[in-house]
Motif scaffolding. Sequence first.
Motif, PDB file in Angstrom:
ATOM      1  N   GLY C 308      33.402  -5.866   7.939  1.00 35.03           N
ATOM      2  CA  GLY C 308      32.719  -6.763   8.848  1.00 35.03           C
ATOM      3  C   GLY C 308      33.659  -7.690   9.592  1.00 35.03           C
ATOM      4  N   SER C 309      33.233  -8.086  10.780  1.00 34.80           N
ATOM      5  CA  SER C 309      34.003  -9.042  11.570  1.00 34.80           C
ATOM      6  C   SER C 309      33.076 -10.171  11.985  1.00 34.80           C
ATOM      7  CB  SER C 309      34.566  -8.332  12.802  1.00 34.80           C
ATOM      8  OG  SER C 309      34.707  -9.235  13.868  1.00 34.80           O
ATOM      9  N   MET C 310      33.394 -11.371  11.534  1.00 32.40           N
ATOM     10  CA  MET C 310      32.485 -12.486  11.816  1.00 32.40           C
ATOM     11  C   MET C 310      32.413 -12.802  13.293  1.00 32.40           C
ATOM     12  SD  MET C 310      31.010 -13.038   9.134  1.00 32.40           S
ATOM     13  CE  MET C 310      30.022 -14.447   9.576  1.00 32.40           C
ATOM     14  N   GLN C 311      33.495 -12.579  14.013  1.00 36.13           N
ATOM     15  CA  GLN C 311      33.504 -12.845  15.452  1.00 36.13           C
ATOM     16  C   GLN C 311      32.323 -12.139  16.123  1.00 36.13           C
ATOM     17  OE1 GLN C 311      35.194 -14.500  17.663  1.00 36.13           O
ATOM     18  NE2 GLN C 311      34.774 -13.407  19.559  1.00 36.13           N
ATOM     19  N   THR C 312      32.168 -10.867  15.792  1.00 28.00           N
ATOM     20  CA  THR C 312      31.097 -10.083  16.383  1.00 28.00           C
ATOM     21  C   THR C 312      29.744 -10.494  15.798  1.00 28.00           C
ATOM     22  OG1 THR C 312      32.668  -8.283  16.606  1.00 28.00           O
ATOM     23  CG2 THR C 312      30.355  -7.700  16.801  1.00 28.00           C
ATOM     24  N   ILE C 313      29.722 -10.677  14.502  1.00 27.54           N
ATOM     25  CA  ILE C 313      28.450 -10.910  13.830  1.00 27.54           C
ATOM     26  C   ILE C 313      27.817 -12.245  14.221  1.00 27.54           C
ATOM     27  CG2 ILE C 313      27.530 -11.455  11.540  1.00 27.54           C
ATOM     28  CD1 ILE C 313      29.181  -9.092  10.531  1.00 27.54           C
ATOM     29  N   GLU C 314      28.635 -13.286  14.326  1.00 25.32           N
ATOM     30  CA  GLU C 314      28.080 -14.591  14.714  1.00 25.32           C
ATOM     31  C   GLU C 314      27.333 -14.476  16.032  1.00 25.32           C
ATOM     32  OE1 GLU C 314      31.435 -17.167  15.059  1.00 25.32           O
ATOM     33  OE2 GLU C 314      31.882 -17.054  12.919  1.00 25.32           O
ATOM     34  N   HIS C 315      27.967 -13.813  16.973  1.00 27.51           N
ATOM     35  CA  HIS C 315      27.366 -13.712  18.299  1.00 27.51           C
ATOM     36  C   HIS C 315      26.037 -12.966  18.246  1.00 27.51           C
ATOM     37  CE1 HIS C 315      27.059 -13.372  22.596  1.00 27.51           C
ATOM     38  NE2 HIS C 315      26.855 -12.076  22.450  1.00 27.51           N
ATOM     39  N   PHE C 316      26.029 -11.876  17.507  1.00 31.87           N
ATOM     40  CA  PHE C 316      24.823 -11.061  17.509  1.00 31.87           C
ATOM     41  C   PHE C 316      23.714 -11.683  16.674  1.00 31.87           C
ATOM     42  CE2 PHE C 316      28.109  -8.098  18.866  1.00 31.87           C
ATOM     43  CZ  PHE C 316      27.584  -7.817  20.108  1.00 31.87           C
ATOM     44  N   LEU C 317      24.107 -12.490  15.688  1.00 37.99           N
ATOM     45  CA  LEU C 317      23.061 -13.184  14.942  1.00 37.99           C
ATOM     46  C   LEU C 317      22.416 -14.272  15.791  1.00 37.99           C
ATOM     47  CD1 LEU C 317      24.356 -13.282  11.293  1.00 37.99           C
ATOM     48  CD2 LEU C 317      22.523 -11.923  12.270  1.00 37.99           C
ATOM     49  N   SER C 318      23.190 -14.877  16.670  1.00 38.76           N
ATOM     50  CA  SER C 318      22.569 -15.807  17.624  1.00 38.76           C
ATOM     51  C   SER C 318      21.517 -15.080  18.437  1.00 38.76           C
ATOM     52  CB  SER C 318      23.623 -16.395  18.583  1.00 38.76           C
ATOM     53  OG  SER C 318      24.494 -17.237  17.904  1.00 38.76           O
ATOM     54  N   ALA C 319      21.873 -13.892  18.890  1.00 35.21           N
ATOM     55  CA  ALA C 319      20.925 -13.105  19.676  1.00 35.21           C
ATOM     56  C   ALA C 319      19.702 -12.755  18.848  1.00 35.21           C
ATOM     57  CB  ALA C 319      21.595 -11.835  20.191  1.00 35.21           C
TER      58      ALA C 319
END
Lengths: 95, 987, 416
Positions: C308-319
């Motif tokens: 996992g990469s938090m950079q990507t995940i944070e953004h998509f969890l906002s979405a």
Amino acid sequence: MLLIPCPWCGPRDESEFSYGGEAHIARPREPESLSDAEWADYQFMRTNPCGWHREQWLHAHGCRRWFNVERNTATYAIRAAYRLDEAPPHREDAL
Amino acid sequence: MNQPRRLEQGGLVDRERPVGFRFDGREMQGYAGDTLASALLANGVNVVNRSIKLHRPRGIVGHGAEEPNALLQIDRGAATLPDRRATQTELYEGLEARPAVGRPERDPAAAMGALSPFMPAGFYYKTFMSPRGWWERYEQVIRPAAGFGYAPDGPDPDIYDRRNAHCDVLVAGGGPAGLQAALSAARGGARVILADEQARFGGGLLASEARIDGGPALVWVDAMVAELAAMPEVTLLPRTAVFGNYDHGFVGLVERLGDHVPPQQRTGPRERYWRVRSRQLVIAAGAIERPIVFGNNDRPGIMMASAVTTYIRRYGVLPGRKAVVFTNNDSAYATVAALRAAGASVVVADAREEPGALAAAARQQGVDVRAGSAVLSAHGRKHVTAVTVGDLARHRHERLDCDLVAVSGGWNPAVHLHSHIRGPLRFDHDLAAPVPAPGPEHVRSAGACAGRFDLAEVLAAGAHAGAAAAGALGFEGAVAAVPDTQGADPVPGALRVLWRAPQPPEGKAPAFVDLQNDVKTSDLALAVREGYRSIEHVKRYSIMGFGTDQGRLGNIVGAGIVAELLGADLETVGTTTFRPAWTPVTYGALAGEELRELFQPVRNTPMHEWHVARGATFEDVGQWKRAWYYPRPGESMDDAVRRECLATQRGIGALDYSTLGKIDIQGPDAVTLLERVYTNNWQKLAVGRCRYGIMLDENGTPIDDGVTARLGEQHYLMYTTTGGAARVLAWLERWLQTEWPQLEVYLTSVTDHWATLSLAGPYSRDLVRDLGTDVDLDPQAFPFMSVREGHVAGIPARLQRSSFSGELTFEVSVPADYGLWLWEKAFELGEPYGITPYGTETMHVLRAEMGFIIVGQDTDGSVSPLDLGMHGLLSNRKDFLGKRSLARPDFQREDRPQFVGLQPEDPETIVPEGAQLVRNPDQTTPVPLEGWVTSSYYGARIGRSFALAMVNGGRERYGERLIAWDLDAGAIPVTVTAPSFYEPPQG
Amino acid sequence: MQRYSALNIARHAATGHRHWEPAWRQAAPRRRYRVLIVGGGGHGLASAYYLAREHGITDVAVLEKGWIGGGNTGRNTTIVRSNYLWSASAALYEQSMKLWEGLSADLNFNVMFSQRGVLNLGHTLQDMRDIRRRVNANRLNGIDGEVLDQAGVKKRVPFINTDPGIRFPVMGASWQPRAGIARHDAVAWGFARAADSLGVDVVENCEVTGIRRENGSVVGVDTSRGPIDADRVGVVVAGHAGVLAEMGGFRLPIESHPLQALVSEPIKPILDTVVMSNAIHVYVSQSDKGELVIGAGIDAYNGYGQRGSMQTIEHFLSALVELYPIFSRMRLLRHWGGIVDTCPDASPIIGKTPVKGLYFNCGWGTGGFKATPGSGWVFAHTLATGEPHPINEPFSLQRFETGALVDEHGAAAVAH
């Protein structure tokens, strides 16, 4: 979350950068003299190694400069960042 | 109120502060300092939930993140929390908890247990296959049985915080090793963050009777915490779980700020997500006790030995008075001591033939210790009432009455954080568990998570790890003193590996490896029998370890059993991957405040409030809010757009054009840059003139278009599309830096610097004149496709004559702060000319009547400028980006989709955009597709409907009749035409 | 092959399930096969199955370096749909969809293909134009689909945020009723069992270390378990196609990126369909276990890290929270990365390579799972006949020279 050493600004969070793909793919000087296969090779073909990879990054939310990075695509370790006018710090066979 | 299992004294709960709560509708009371689990046990609650598949009654097993059963629904409504572990839920006044899987006491679905023989591992792969297509129907029945809780029924009432932090040394875990590590690193001068998921630091010491430096362990803990708290470079984060360890020292933490407080007293964010960049990481995460599997080992009252110790010592709760302790190692003798001290009777079944000194000592105190013995099965349904204990050689067995079974099968170091970043593991044969092998240089595990359990050793290891971490960064190490210890609990030494007890004499009984998912040893055996031999296959086939406890208790035991079944050793069988998150993390916390208007920036023009006041509706274009149309009271969108269109033809239409991207290009090589990125020629563009250009990617696909004006000898202003501005700037910068560094060109984004008022229509020149300008507006002096700098209404302004509508147009750009003033002034003076604001919809109609494309609407990633008929814009005398691609054979095909116009046969019928073009829609599928409609409107100026489209070989097909087909609008006959419908007025 | 059925489960229950046979043999590799398939994921196993079933070629081995289904087959978000824009893609994915619809019965293995429908949301006027264009094309290509307005979306997902003030308002969606999800592991196991029963060797723990060539033709492979000869070799190694191409001495237009995926803690059924948003790259469904399965886009950079990469995940969890505010209090249980091989036109490569007798099936990007049976079906044809089937003919490696790309980014990739 990578920590990318911008040659001008120092180490910064990945979120400040954008990725540019494989480095050292020079645009052909005379595209019209190339065969379709040669043009496709420039445009699309990539080494895509599992291991050390030279790649372009842009410090988009910083100095807005492009530079090159040697990063391992398996471990994500970064062992070098160098300016576009600098030679790669490791030899080709070390990749 | 009655707390039948609460001890008279002892524990860290505050008996002066009772806390009322409800469980399954019953009023109960605990104390401040309790978890929901300890309070439930104190109240004598045995069954807290039902199991997911078989609906067997289940009780509390553990005391922390490993708890598999006590997953409860907390509170109600939009603020409810599903799947909460009672063992990690701090009690607060008014807390309301209930199980979501069946009813604890009388469960109507309990009969599921009888179906167990028909539901072995993977049974659903073998059935529910007929009749064909019925799986969804079966699912309707199966799905409601799944899930441990209910989603909230409304938007989250809470907010979340996000914080970035940097530190030299992050210490994950605040037990003895973590405290020592933090202090050692901090004394060396390092910036330290110490995080622990519990409310209080101390880790295992919170349930220990050890003495440190001659005093109670907690006195030492408090002194350590006080010293750390006094150090300015130390950040202490209790109630903070380190959930994930990522690349380059990035570590994710979540701090609980609100959940332990009664709802009415909560203020501020509920949780805070810490994004920590640590240079060194010390993991001091402890270890997790694992069970031994035996028949009916899921009965309430069967608990982990360490949990029993913790409930007694930390919470003053005695879970049972007549205990059987089942162990294969020394550590459970701490539980024996704790039970006896609390007044319980104890029998020990010790799997070891020679249990050693601790067993001997216990025997001396009168404890019945049975060497070489195991608990073979448990009896009782809603609570354990007895166990069958037998020797492992299976000569003898005996039924012992009891109300508590404490099990210890050894310990698994918590290697999760180490493994998240691919830290290698080594198999420790003494522990029969994986332990961290030296891995990434910046990560160290210390204490129980590294396989060291002796308190003195743990304290020393922590101190050294902290000092080494600081030392690696150049801080002069100051190893914290390793204090004297006495009376520490026994360590899990002298382990006899035992994953499962032999079958009990009364016959087979279900023996559970994964309590949460109802996975039994027989399921593992079946998986292996059926050829699922990789541990990953076994796990996936049996669903072992896929629960919310992520197999913390069962996975290694399961792997051990699989190894036995395969006749392999555990080291070869291996374990499955440890993936983040260590404990579940709230989505809202990770999303933070980047929601609604903060999800992505909203960009408004200087005239935005005017549009709002005039009742405009808005369209999102990129990040911009653009006025879409301005309906008057009673007007439909269609009415408004027709009115706006005609106003530009007959009077003046005013468009807020400020959103267009603007890039200022200067330098001696500016024209060379334009030559390379645009397809057409720029060498001969004179100062004061402007020109349309289209730019391609290297694949020959248009990526943006717009007009570029030459403002000076070495000075150009490039307009981009509204949505494309940032992309185009990045595109130009990239080429300049990476391929053409020898070009001396300077790019500046000036999009926000200017407000642009576009005035279109026959009277636009008159209005500019009325506004007052020093620019000569005479058509001879200021011809079409020219640009002039001067003043308008006394403001420095740039005037440009280009037209997207075909009408006489003056684009007036002024510094952004003057935009609204000029706009209002224009409306004031323009009234006699019938000035009318128009939005993007009218703009689109007008441009479409002219046959002007919108990149991204009329084009997509498949369209080339050849397809668009832009041959005249493709220079023959130079190279440009994408040019070579246009010469490829597929791009030269005559039958490619080409840009055309369409006239519906009925001039009032508007074809839906996105309609497909066919010869005959009633053929059998697949129907050959002839093209598609990209733009379609009613053209008020031409008095009929029309459309733009891509049609296969379309330029040779003008006059041909096709059918535009849309699933809702049906078949609409159209005629192919040239993509140009409006003859603009002269002048 | 022992038949799977409810009745047989009942029969075996009587004997404590002690007599079930292995789903597939633990085959040891022979020295020579007519056809070798490198890669024991869903696509490779499906290729072997259809080679045996459709073409009668059973002298086949599938070589898997680890355990079958351990790559992207077991790491994806299991969405199956066929509502692609271009006719070439539609034909390929619809062929697959048709096979999905009978797959459990064909394989006698319940792959739990749940046709619960897929919504693709539109957030802008242009999204809605693109959706209408795509659904119209689908319908004319014989693929089911509807265009829903906001109310239609709300009817299927009542808790979706339709507040007009949100940053990316939900304007509507495309809806493919026949689309859905399937059980990913079952696909690998079911194909392995069925192929095995037809005589195919499924060889696990056998890593290919080299591709042996003579005079420009493939003659076999080197593996961790010794060399194996073959007339034809098909390579189906999602996530490692570039590495295998290097062994074959050529390059591919492929970059490998981690695709981020995550699941929540399991909850009672709340989401009865699959919802995808291309504009903000987050897609979500609810598994039969109750977990919300969330696909969260790919990392921007090349990578082979299955993590996992938090950079990507944070953004998509906002979405995710933006679109579904009630999910805010739910929790991430587990997250990981699957390696996807992305092509410049977001379409796969299925066909010949510069090496005679060597065929590649790769470059599926984020869309490979849904194509599993169809991909295997056309690749089996290609391996059996040496020539592509008309369905995979447009997906040649050659298209990057001719320019005949099958650009499934569609209009979404460019400006407006």
